[in-house]
Design a protein around this motif. Structure first.
Motif, PDB file in Angstrom:
ATOM      1  N   TYR A  66       0.857  -1.186   0.000  1.00 46.70           N
ATOM      2  CA  TYR A  66       0.000   0.000   0.000  1.00 46.70           C
ATOM      3  C   TYR A  66       0.895   1.238   0.000  1.00 46.70           C
ATOM      4  O   TYR A  66       1.822   1.339   0.811  1.00 46.70           O
ATOM      5  N   ILE A  67       0.598   2.172  -0.887  1.00 42.30           N
ATOM      6  CA  ILE A  67       1.440   3.365  -1.024  1.00 42.30           C
ATOM      7  C   ILE A  67       0.575   4.622  -0.918  1.00 42.30           C
ATOM      8  O   ILE A  67      -0.505   4.699  -1.501  1.00 42.30           O
ATOM      9  N   THR A  68       1.065   5.613  -0.191  1.00 42.12           N
ATOM     10  CA  THR A  68       0.461   6.936  -0.228  1.00 42.12           C
ATOM     11  C   THR A  68       1.568   7.973  -0.086  1.00 42.12           C
ATOM     12  O   THR A  68       2.751   7.656  -0.117  1.00 42.12           O
ATOM     13  N   LEU A  69       1.170   9.235   0.066  1.00 44.12           N
ATOM     14  CA  LEU A  69       2.096  10.358   0.064  1.00 44.12           C
ATOM     15  C   LEU A  69       2.193  11.008   1.438  1.00 44.12           C
ATOM     16  O   LEU A  69       1.223  11.013   2.210  1.00 44.12           O
ATOM     17  N   ALA A  70       3.346  11.591   1.716  1.00 40.35           N
ATOM     18  CA  ALA A  70       3.506  12.344   2.957  1.00 40.35           C
ATOM     19  C   ALA A  70       2.716  13.644   2.912  1.00 40.35           C
ATOM     20  O   ALA A  70       2.253  14.138   3.940  1.00 40.35           O
ATOM     21  N   ASP A  71       2.556  14.206   1.723  1.00 42.01           N
ATOM     22  CA  ASP A  71       1.749  15.414   1.556  1.00 42.01           C
ATOM     23  C   ASP A  71       1.373  15.562   0.093  1.00 42.01           C
ATOM     24  O   ASP A  71       1.938  14.918  -0.776  1.00 42.01           O
ATOM     25  N   GLU A  72       0.394  16.408  -0.145  1.00 40.77           N
ATOM     26  CA  GLU A  72      -0.078  16.629  -1.514  1.00 40.77           C
ATOM     27  C   GLU A  72      -0.541  18.061  -1.697  1.00 40.77           C
ATOM     28  O   GLU A  72      -1.196  18.636  -0.816  1.00 40.77           O
ATOM     29  N   ARG A  73      -0.174  18.635  -2.819  1.00 44.16           N
ATOM     30  CA  ARG A  73      -0.702  19.947  -3.197  1.00 44.16           C
ATOM     31  C   ARG A  73      -2.135  19.768  -3.682  1.00 44.16           C
ATOM     32  O   ARG A  73      -2.432  18.802  -4.387  1.00 44.16           O
ATOM     33  N   TRP A  74      -3.011  20.698  -3.324  1.00 41.72           N
ATOM     34  CA  TRP A  74      -4.418  20.575  -3.706  1.00 41.72           C
ATOM     35  C   TRP A  74      -4.610  21.142  -5.115  1.00 41.72           C
ATOM     36  O   TRP A  74      -5.145  22.215  -5.333  1.00 41.72           O
ATOM     37  N   VAL A  75      -4.116  20.375  -6.091  1.00 40.59           N
ATOM     38  CA  VAL A  75      -4.196  20.725  -7.505  1.00 40.59           C
ATOM     39  C   VAL A  75      -4.775  19.534  -8.249  1.00 40.59           C
ATOM     40  O   VAL A  75      -4.893  18.436  -7.707  1.00 40.59           O
ATOM     41  N   ASP A  76      -5.134  19.727  -9.512  1.00 41.81           N
ATOM     42  CA  ASP A  76      -5.631  18.613 -10.302  1.00 41.81           C
ATOM     43  C   ASP A  76      -4.589  17.499 -10.347  1.00 41.81           C
ATOM     44  O   ASP A  76      -3.382  17.761 -10.409  1.00 41.81           O
ATOM     45  N   ASN A  77      -5.054  16.265 -10.367  1.00 44.83           N
ATOM     46  CA  ASN A  77      -4.131  15.133 -10.345  1.00 44.83           C
ATOM     47  C   ASN A  77      -3.284  15.013 -11.610  1.00 44.83           C
ATOM     48  O   ASN A  77      -2.274  14.294 -11.610  1.00 44.83           O
ATOM     49  N   ASP A  78      -3.684  15.700 -12.672  1.00 41.94           N
ATOM     50  CA  ASP A  78      -2.877  15.681 -13.905  1.00 41.94           C
ATOM     51  C   ASP A  78      -1.955  16.900 -14.003  1.00 41.94           C
ATOM     52  O   ASP A  78      -1.255  17.081 -15.000  1.00 41.94           O
TER      53      ASP A  78
END
Length: 232
Positions: A66-78
């Motif tokens: 299972y993989i996820t991210l430590a953080d993410e910018r709230w932008v379109d996934n593309d």
């Protein structure tokens, strides 16, 4: 001054990335062998791209990872600013294409609204997380814990797994794993490149204020092992 983490210095980025990819792959497979599944938390940005590519070729039972991210910018996934796009493009390829990836960006219009869904999703990950790979900014931030931001106190103190972040010093609102989530892991790697990052790391060992140098919140704790992988 805090006790220094395990520090591994490499002559070049290629050696660092090969060694770190090998170590991560081994730990993930050991977790699968032991409990039937494994979990991996990755940082975004440009630094880990080659590491992603190397990992994608490793012999791991990826269908149970299972993989996820430590953080993410709230932008379109593309968007090119999306950490999820980075992972899908460079890590979820080759042998790793069967891994169970869960991004932090979801159907809601803001990190504040989407935080509960992200927390629910993370609660279903194999716990404790087996491997967390973090980066670090030149200001000492990690994840999206930015120095002296209004959310930094919550990120470092909450028992929730993630927090919404609206950094004034960086673009885009974000969703970030909290200190509680990051430390709920078996192993943390800090992956840094360049003389400036080395200088920042050394400052963090001396600086007593995690609000002004957030990476210290990871380096100063004694709950989870931290290995620092650095090359010039």
């Amino acid at each position: 001054m805090i006790k220094e983490s395990v520090f591994k210095s490499f002559d070049d980025k290629t050696s660092l990335e090969n060694q770190l990819a090998e170590r991560i792959a081994k730990q993930l497979q050991e977790a699968v062998d032991t409990r039937g599944k494994a979990s991996l938390i990755m940082s975004g940005g440009s630094t880990p791209v080659k590491l992603f590519q190397l990992l994608s070729h490793k012999n791991v039972e990826w269908s149970e990872v299972y993989i996820t991210l430590a953080d993410e910018r709230w932008v379109d996934n593309d968007s090119d600013a999306s950490n999820e796009k980075l992972v899908r493009t460079h890590l979820l390829q080759n042998k790793a294409h069967t891994a169970k990836f869960r991004g932090l960006k979801n159907m809601f219009s803001s990190p504040e609204e989407g935080c509960a869904m992200a927390i629910e999703q993370l609660a279903n990950f194999p716990s404790p997380f087996d491997v967390v790979v973090l980066g670090m900014g030149n200001d000492g931030h990690t994840c999206s814990w930015f120095p002296c931001s209004k959310e930094i106190e919550e990120a470092l103190s909450t028992e929730k797994l993630c927090v919404a972040v609206n950094p004034g010093s960086a673009p885009n609102p974000r969703l970030s794993l909290s200190k509680t989530a990051i430390l709920a892991s078996r192993q943390i790697y800090l992956h840094i490149v360049g003389e400036q990052k080395l200088s920042v790391y050394r400052q963090a060992l001396e600086n007593e204020d995690a609000n002004s140098m957030p990476i210290r919140a990871v380096l100063a704790q004694h709950k989870t092992p931290v290995d620092v992988y650095w090359s010039a």
